[in-house]
Enzyme design. Structure first.
Site, PDB file in Angstrom:
ATOM      1  N   ARG A  91      51.041  49.651  44.119  1.00 36.29           N
ATOM      2  CA  ARG A  91      51.523  50.926  44.635  1.00 36.29           C
ATOM      3  C   ARG A  91      52.854  50.783  43.574  1.00 36.29           C
ATOM      4  O   ARG A  91      53.584  52.144  43.207  1.00 36.29           O
ATOM      5  CB  ARG A  91      52.015  51.111  45.919  1.00 36.29           C
ATOM      6  CG  ARG A  91      50.798  51.187  46.682  1.00 36.29           C
ATOM      7  CD  ARG A  91      51.189  51.249  48.330  1.00 36.29           C
ATOM      8  NE  ARG A  91      51.421  49.811  48.543  1.00 36.29           N
ATOM      9  CZ  ARG A  91      51.165  49.123  49.920  1.00 36.29           C
ATOM     10  NH1 ARG A  91      51.269  50.224  50.650  1.00 36.29           N
ATOM     11  NH2 ARG A  91      51.440  48.090  49.966  1.00 36.29           N
ATOM     12  N   ASP A 133      40.157  42.591  47.944  1.00 34.02           N
ATOM     13  CA  ASP A 133      40.933  42.264  49.106  1.00 34.02           C
ATOM     14  C   ASP A 133      40.496  41.041  49.739  1.00 34.02           C
ATOM     15  O   ASP A 133      39.206  40.761  49.583  1.00 34.02           O
ATOM     16  CB  ASP A 133      41.080  43.505  50.176  1.00 34.02           C
ATOM     17  CG  ASP A 133      42.297  43.336  51.224  1.00 34.02           C
ATOM     18  OD1 ASP A 133      43.380  43.696  50.588  1.00 34.02           O
ATOM     19  OD2 ASP A 133      42.048  42.678  52.181  1.00 34.02           O
ATOM     20  N   ARG A 158      45.060  56.272  42.724  1.00 31.77           N
ATOM     21  CA  ARG A 158      44.838  56.263  44.340  1.00 31.77           C
ATOM     22  C   ARG A 158      44.667  57.995  44.736  1.00 31.77           C
ATOM     23  O   ARG A 158      43.841  57.856  45.495  1.00 31.77           O
ATOM     24  CB  ARG A 158      46.256  55.649  44.880  1.00 31.77           C
ATOM     25  CG  ARG A 158      45.730  55.289  46.495  1.00 31.77           C
ATOM     26  CD  ARG A 158      46.879  54.732  47.090  1.00 31.77           C
ATOM     27  NE  ARG A 158      48.194  55.399  46.568  1.00 31.77           N
ATOM     28  CZ  ARG A 158      49.309  54.865  47.473  1.00 31.77           C
ATOM     29  NH1 ARG A 158      49.542  54.058  48.051  1.00 31.77           N
ATOM     30  NH2 ARG A 158      50.313  55.736  47.025  1.00 31.77           N
TER      31      ARG A 158
END
Ligand code: CP3
Length: 348
Positions: free
Chosen positions: A32, A78, A41
């Site tokens: 981010r 992830d 995103r």
């Protein structure tokens, strides 16, 4: 003869070979704090899309590569990504992290889990890693990563991130055999997954036991360490040449135990001085880290001083320069760029 000059510097340093400066990458280097990531995103609002559509995941991994030329390029994924392949449905919620729809709390739920078959449930990982290897060639090292059994079990049992981990601790301290079964299942699945990532092209693999620092040393010894060892020992048997890194956050009081996990390198956070970490870990284990991510909000003179201080304390052998944990979302991109350049300009 093997042409060692074509082996990227991070891989050489991770193997304990002589290098003229530490290699450098940053945990969460794709993410981010980068405008390019925030723009992407907006086009792919679902984290699972961003991490499971190979072209998108590759693009995210390559954003910091193009901007900063780090010595390591990490798979964009992830730690909970393999869970659906074991029968645990999950999602990753914006600003919250993983959500497990049906938290694992009973024997019947554990019995219903199945072994991971990565070729079947994680085919996108092969495409992503193979493409990353092609894209970076010998100029950088491709890193894979997984979550460790304790940390994955924490998500599976709690159902989401937690401040106090009271549900999994409740299970640990009242029905330990149930939790041990879950931890062994994760250890088996994670070992399979690490091997798969290596077979698909990962040259170094980091295991994140992010929430094991929530355990007291005696409970870490019981519920985290044996399963870290199970994963690393299993992988070592089939893939002895791939360096393995272990990260635990809040690990200052656990370093000695971490040294016996079977990892080649320990990722150290900033709650311990790097010189002290070296002294505790001893000469036979490498280190990664350990600058406070908050330093990247300081002046560039301050950042440079802290980088040089960390490098000097880590010494010239088997050190990968990194932050002590992930880069923070509001970090100025120019300070991230300065971090990489300062390390890459350094000479021992
Ligand atoms: O390092 C990298 O650049 C690779 C990317 C990466 C992600 N997750 C992407 C991600 C890595 C290495 C992870 C591992 C991970 N995921 C860990 C271990 C690392 C650590 O920080 O200790 C953990 C605990 C998770 C679980 C998780 N997933 C959390 C806590 C969050 C953040 C919640 C939030 O929004 O603050 C996620 C979501 C996630 N995974 C994001 C990213 C970039 C942020 C959400 C987004 O950008 O859309």
């Amino acid at each position: 003869m093997v042409d060692t000059t074509s082996t990227p510097i991070l891989l050489r340093a991770a193997r304990g070979e002589t290098v003229d400066r530490p290699p450098v990458w940053m945990m969460r280097q794709a993410g981010r704090y980068m405008k390019a990531y925030r723009d992407l995103r907006d086009r792919y609002p679902s984290f699972r899309d961003r991490s499971e559509i190979p072209e998108v995941a590759v693009e995210v991994s390559l954003q910091p590569w193009r901007a900063f030329r780090p010595d390591g390029v990490i798979l964009f994924s992830d730690i909970v990504t393999p869970m659906p392949g074991m029968g645990i449905e999950m999602d990753i919620a914006e600003g919250k992290g993983p959500i497990i729809h049906d938290p694992i709390r009973t024997q019947a739920q554990i019995d219903a889990l199945h072994p991971l078959e990565p070729e079947a449930s994680l085919p996108f990982i092969r495409t992503i890693l193979e493409t990353l290897r092609q894209e970076v060639g010998n100029e950088s090292t491709v890193l894979g990563f997984v979550g460790a059994p304790w940390t994955l079990a924490a998500y599976a049992v709690e159902g989401k991130g937690s401040k106090d981990y009271s549900i999994i601790k409740g299970m640990a301290f009242s029905d330990p055999s149930l939790l041990h079964q879950l931890l062994s299942q994760f250890a088996e699945a994670i070992a399979t997954y690490v091997r798969y990532q290596i077979d698909c092209g990962a040259q170094v693999v980091q295991m994140f036991d992010s929430w094991a620092g929530q355990l007291s040393p005696q409970d870490y010894h019981m519920f985290a360490l044996p399963y870290q060892q199970q994963v690393f020992n299993a992988v070592r048997q089939t893939h002895p040449d791939t360096p393995l890194i272990l990260l635990v956050t809040g690990s200052a009081g656990l370093l000695k135990q971490m040294a016996s996990s079977g990892a080649d390198l320990i990722s150290v956070d900033w709650t311990v001085d790097m010189a002290d970490a070296r002294a505790v870990l001893g000469p036979n284990i490498g280190v990664q880290g350990n600058m406070d991510p908050g330093v990247l909000f300081g002046s560039q003179d301050f950042i440079r001083d802290r980088i040089h201080d960390t490098i000097r304390k880590a010494g010239t052998h088997q050190h990968i320069m990194n932050l002590g944990h992930g880069i923070l979302p509001n970090t100025p991109e120019e300070n991230a760029a300065f971090f990489f350049k300062t390390v890459q300009d350094y000479r021992y």
